[in-house]
Design an enzyme around this catalytic site. Structure first.
Site, short mmCIF file in Angstrom:
data_model
loop_
_atom_site.label_atom_id
_atom_site.label_comp_id
_atom_site.label_asym_id
_atom_site.label_seq_id
_atom_site.Cartn_x
_atom_site.Cartn_y
_atom_site.Cartn_z
N HIS A 265 -53.22 9.38 -35.05
CA HIS A 265 -54.24 9.35 -34.00
C HIS A 265 -55.52 8.80 -34.61
CE1 HIS A 265 -55.66 12.87 -36.09
NE2 HIS A 265 -54.52 13.50 -35.87
N HIS B 139 -56.62 9.90 -38.10
CA HIS B 139 -55.96 9.25 -39.24
C HIS B 139 -56.54 7.84 -39.44
CE1 HIS B 139 -52.51 11.98 -38.02
NE2 HIS B 139 -52.64 12.27 -39.28
N SER C 118 -55.79 16.20 -33.75
CA SER C 118 -54.63 16.73 -34.45
C SER C 118 -53.37 16.16 -33.80
CB SER C 118 -54.61 18.25 -34.32
OG SER C 118 -53.33 18.76 -34.62
#
Ligand code: PAF
Length: 282
Positions: free
Chosen positions: A34, A37, A187
């Site tokens: 996502h 990252h 997350s």
């Protein structure tokens, strides 16, 4: 886009880059990428000439087998996302055998007690699993810099301890928590939240922000009590823990000391999905 599934392949390419004196940045992930990252990857791209991203759902760090089974695996989408950032990224997406060679077990580490606080109390064996895989990945990739998010702040501190104690020559870079507009920490688990839980989840960060304000004038105990009451009244979110801890030792704070740095840490269940977050308090 180059994707390697075997350590010998990626090691060859890294060796070639090292002989050309190019710096290597590394972002280890478990996939289901996502924007959080991608933020780490962009930081790595700014500071290094070659960037490696690993995508590996590490079985030894899951204390809950159901969580491991349900962990999202979206390799094609992950590759597309990375490609949208840079076509030069080297992706290492190994099999379990390539990392564990038939013995899928953790090493036992001593992280000077960091492993027994917070997540360590609720996720038995988790940090031995993280330590095992991160050590192996760092040995395979041999990066100059490796990037980790502060959402998993305890993990970041443990990895710093790991490289210090194991004398692994790498600079560990901690990056700020990347949040959705509504404040929810990004997350890979967020995609599994049902609508009402997704709508409820920003309450976690809002509560952390208010706790931070209160900590300016109130004791750690009083702030903790307030947070516990707020969650007790909440219809959708179930608090597992809220802890105000020393940012270095991760030990919970009884009495404030103005020379120390503190952070508040929280773990919450939204339905069966466990969410964590934290905030710097001073
Ligand atoms: O934070 C994660 O995604 C994982 O714990 C890590 C560091 C990639 C190890 O599996």
């Amino acid at each position: 886009m180059k994707i390697f599934t075997e350590r010998t392949q990626i090691q060859n390419v890294i060796r070639q880059n090292k002989t050309r004196n190019l710096s290597i940045g590394f972002v280890p992930t478990m996939g289901a990428l996502h924007d959080g990252h991608l933020f780490l990857v962009k930081e790595a791209l700014k500071e290094n000439q070659v960037v490696v991203v690993s995508i590996f759902v590490n079985p030894t760090q899951f204390d809950n087998k159901d969580d491991l089974k349900k962990y999202p695996r979206t390799l094609d989408n992950d590759v597309e996302l990375l490609e949208s950032v840079s076509k030069d990224i080297l992706i290492y997406a190994p099999t379990v055998a390539d990392i564990y060679n038939g013995q899928t077990v953790s090493e036992a580490f001593d992280f000077d007690g960091l492993e027994f606080e917070m997540e360590g109390r609720f996720r038995s064996g988790h940090f031995d699993g993280v330590g095992t895989v991160v050590k192996r990945l760092l040995e395979i990739v041999t990066p100059d810099n490796a990037y980790f998010g502060k959402k998993d702040y305890q993990q970041l501190m443990i990895i710093k301890k790991l490289v210090e104690k194991q004398q692994i020559p790498v600079n560990i870079v901690g990056c700020d928590i990347y949040r959705e507009v509504n404040g929810l920490a990004m997350s890979s688990r967020n995609v599994r939240l049902k609508r009402e839980y997704r709508e409820a989840a920003p309450f976690i960060f809002k509560t952390l922000q208010t706790a931070k304000n209160k900590f300016g004038t109130k004791s750690a105990n009083k702030v903790t009590e307030w947070v516990e009451n707020e969650f007790a009244k909440h219809k959708f979110l179930k608090l597992e823990y809220f802890i105000i801890a020393d940012a270095v030792t991760l030990k919970s704070v009884k009495r404030k000391n103005k020379n120390k740095k503190y952070r508040a840490f929280v773990a919450v269940y939204a339905d069966d999905i466990r969410l964590i977050d934290n905030i710097a308090l001073n």
